[in-house]
Scaffold this active site. Structure first.
Site, PDB file in Angstrom:
ATOM      1  N   GLU A  57       0.804  -1.233   0.000  1.00  0.00           N
ATOM      2  CA  GLU A  57       0.000   0.000   0.000  1.00  0.00           C
ATOM      3  C   GLU A  57       0.834   1.279   0.000  1.00  0.00           C
ATOM      4  OE1 GLU A  57      -2.892  -0.395   3.161  1.00  0.00           O
ATOM      5  OE2 GLU A  57      -3.742  -2.199   2.287  1.00  0.00           O
ATOM      6  N   ASN A 107       2.488  -5.159  -3.132  1.00  0.00           N
ATOM      7  CA  ASN A 107       1.099  -5.537  -2.877  1.00  0.00           C
ATOM      8  C   ASN A 107       0.244  -4.292  -2.623  1.00  0.00           C
ATOM      9  OD1 ASN A 107      -0.733  -7.805  -2.289  1.00  0.00           O
ATOM     10  ND2 ASN A 107      -0.773  -7.039  -0.182  1.00  0.00           N
TER      11      ASN A 107
HETATM   12  C1  XIL Z   1      -6.140  -6.900   8.298  1.00  0.00           C
HETATM   13  C2  XIL Z   1      -6.491  -8.092   9.162  1.00  0.00           C
HETATM   14  O1  XIL Z   1      -7.345  -8.938   8.447  1.00  0.00           O
HETATM   15  C3  XIL Z   1      -7.155  -7.617  10.445  1.00  0.00           C
HETATM   16  O2  XIL Z   1      -7.331  -8.702  11.335  1.00  0.00           O
HETATM   17  C4  XIL Z   1      -6.305  -6.536  11.120  1.00  0.00           C
HETATM   18  O3  XIL Z   1      -7.011  -6.013  12.223  1.00  0.00           O
HETATM   19  C5  XIL Z   1      -5.981  -5.421  10.156  1.00  0.00           C
HETATM   20  O4  XIL Z   1      -5.366  -5.968   8.990  1.00  0.00           O
HETATM   21  N1  XIL Z   1      -4.836  -5.253   3.643  1.00  0.00           N
HETATM   22  C6  XIL Z   1      -3.792  -5.973   4.149  1.00  0.00           C
HETATM   23  C7  XIL Z   1      -3.991  -6.829   5.345  1.00  0.00           C
HETATM   24  O5  XIL Z   1      -2.720  -5.979   3.548  1.00  0.00           O
HETATM   25  O6  XIL Z   1      -2.854  -6.920   6.159  1.00  0.00           O
HETATM   26  C8  XIL Z   1      -5.169  -6.381   6.171  1.00  0.00           C
HETATM   27  O7  XIL Z   1      -5.403  -7.361   7.191  1.00  0.00           O
HETATM   28  C9  XIL Z   1      -6.381  -6.204   5.304  1.00  0.00           C
HETATM   29  C10 XIL Z   1      -6.140  -5.147   4.256  1.00  0.00           C
END
Ligand code: XIL
Length: 398
Positions: free
Chosen positions: A189, A237
């Site tokens: 991100e 990613n």
């Molecule tokens: C999310 C998890 O699913 C949650 O449990 C946590 O609270 C926050 O992160 N993009 C990503 C992931 O790259 O790491 C995220 O995962 C969801 C969005």
């Protein structure tokens, strides 16, 4: 929270003894009536109604060797895979790769400066190994789930870069030897959701990394990861890459810049998170985006697939408080079309695979945004949903 499969789920996977007996009786009757192997036309036995066994082994339906993965809770989480026989059964049967949903993020692996905590991650990676599965490492550099000491770090750009690469090196080296962690999300991100200068490329996101090191932090992160593990595939990613062309353009520009560096920056793949909904992005847009990414020559991986079903911007399908069967069917078709699009648009040797972001709906992070969501392949009782059949049909149609 139940820890055993719902009775319905079990019934679908066990052999149907009564139907086996019935079939033998029918065959025996046919032999008595018409004899065996004689000349003449074959007896017209009634079609043998076989129960649909459902999907037994999702990943085996895909191209051999292509990972079909799942994000799993582990460590101290109440729903940890390692403490849940119901989840373990689903993971064993359907997925060939695991991603730690949380516990390999910097706040978990590196709680204090210079002090790594690998116990929980080692347990998960060891479990994956014992099950014959690989692990996709998530994530080395992100702006969320960063330990406080990193956020509070002070120093010039060189010191920040050393701090970041020290983290990458410590983590990647730890997992490099046994070849279970076969790929990493190196940077997650890095782009914001806007194009302020109108150049057709989304802007860099202002994060602690960008603000303290500059855009060069990305190249530094990938170089550090490669130095620490020469074999693992290194991914950039991000989300919305399948639906926002200018965001994907920014990623593809980054990839070009990496390649044209006098000392090319190592990168193996582009990760599409794919947190999507029933109708957005349109499937044509998804296909075009996957094809654009594949044209870079890098691997393309769907890293975090989930499909929300509740009301979209246009009010469709209307606010739901339960998953109706027609919406479950639309979700099934959507899973099928996404998997099919991936296999159509990404050539075999560039397929990093497809991972869903969670095992069962009850685990899904999308529930924290809307309690009435059912984004995954298994329901709250760990029974297969039509979505599982959709994913399977997408795989086996190719
Ligand atoms: C999310 C998890 O699913 C949650 O449990 C946590 O609270 C926050 O992160 N993009 C990503 C992931 O790259 O790491 C995220 O995962 C969801 C969005």
């Amino acid at each position: 929270r139940t820890q055993t499969p719902a009775p319905g789920a079990r019934a679908r996977t066990e052999p149907q003894l009564s139907s086996v007996i019935t079939r033998h009786l029918v065959l025996a009757a046919a032999v008595l009536q018409f004899g065996c192997g004689g000349s003449g036309s074959a007896p017209e036995t009634p079609p043998d109604p076989q129960p649909d066994p459902g999907v037994q082994n999702l990943y085996a339906l895909g191209p051999p060797g292509m990972p079909v993965g799942v994000a799993v809770p582990a460590g101290g989480f109440a729903n940890s895979l390692l403490a849940s026989p119901a989840r373990q059964t689903l993971v064993a049967n359907h997925f060939s790769q695991l991603t730690a949903e949380n516990i390999m993020k910097p706040s978990y692996l590196h709680p204090d400066e210079g002090t790594f905590f690998f116990d929980d991650a080692d347990e998960l990676v060891g479990y994956a190994q014992s099950q014959g599965k690989t692990v996709h490492g998530h994530v080395l550099v992100w702006h969320q789930q960063v330990p406080d000491w990193m956020t509070a770090f002070t120093g010039d750009a060189a010191a920040w870069k050393d701090m970041m690469t020290g983290h990458i090196n410590g983590v990647v080296q730890h997992f490099a030897a046994d070849d279970i962690v076969t790929s990493w999300d190196v940077v997650n991100e890095a782009f914001a959701d806007g194009d302020s200068d109108g150049d057709g490329l989304y802007d860099y996101r202002h994060t602690i990394w960008y603000d303290n090191i500059g855009a060069g932090y990305l190249a530094a992160a990938f170089r550090a990861a490669r130095a620490a593990d020469g074999n693992a595939d290194l991914y950039y990613n991000d989300y919305n890459l399948a639906g926002v062309p200018a965001k994907l353009s920014a990623v593809l520009q980054l990839v070009d810049d990496f390649a044209s560096d006098p000392d090319p920056v190592p990168i193996d793949g582009i990760g599409f998170q794919m947190h999507i909904s029933l109708e957005w992005p349109a499937i044509g847009q998804v296909r075009e985006s996957l094809a654009r990414a594949a044209a870079s020559g890098l691997k393309v991986k769907i890293t975090e697939l989930d499909i929300t079903v509740n009301t979209e911007g246009n009010g469709d399908p209307g606010p739901l408080t339960m998953l109706t069967s027609d919406v479950a069917l639309r979700q099934q078709q959507r899973y099928e079309s996404i998997v099919a699009a991936y296999l159509d648009e990404v050539p075999p040797d560039q397929r990093g695979g497809i991972s869903v972001w969670g095992i069962a709906d009850v685990d899904s992070w999308r529930r924290s945004q809307n309690a009435y969501e059912w984004p995954l392949l298994f329901d709250d009782d760990f029974a297969p949903k039509p979505a599982l059949q959709g994913f399977a049909d997408g795989l086996s149609g190719h």
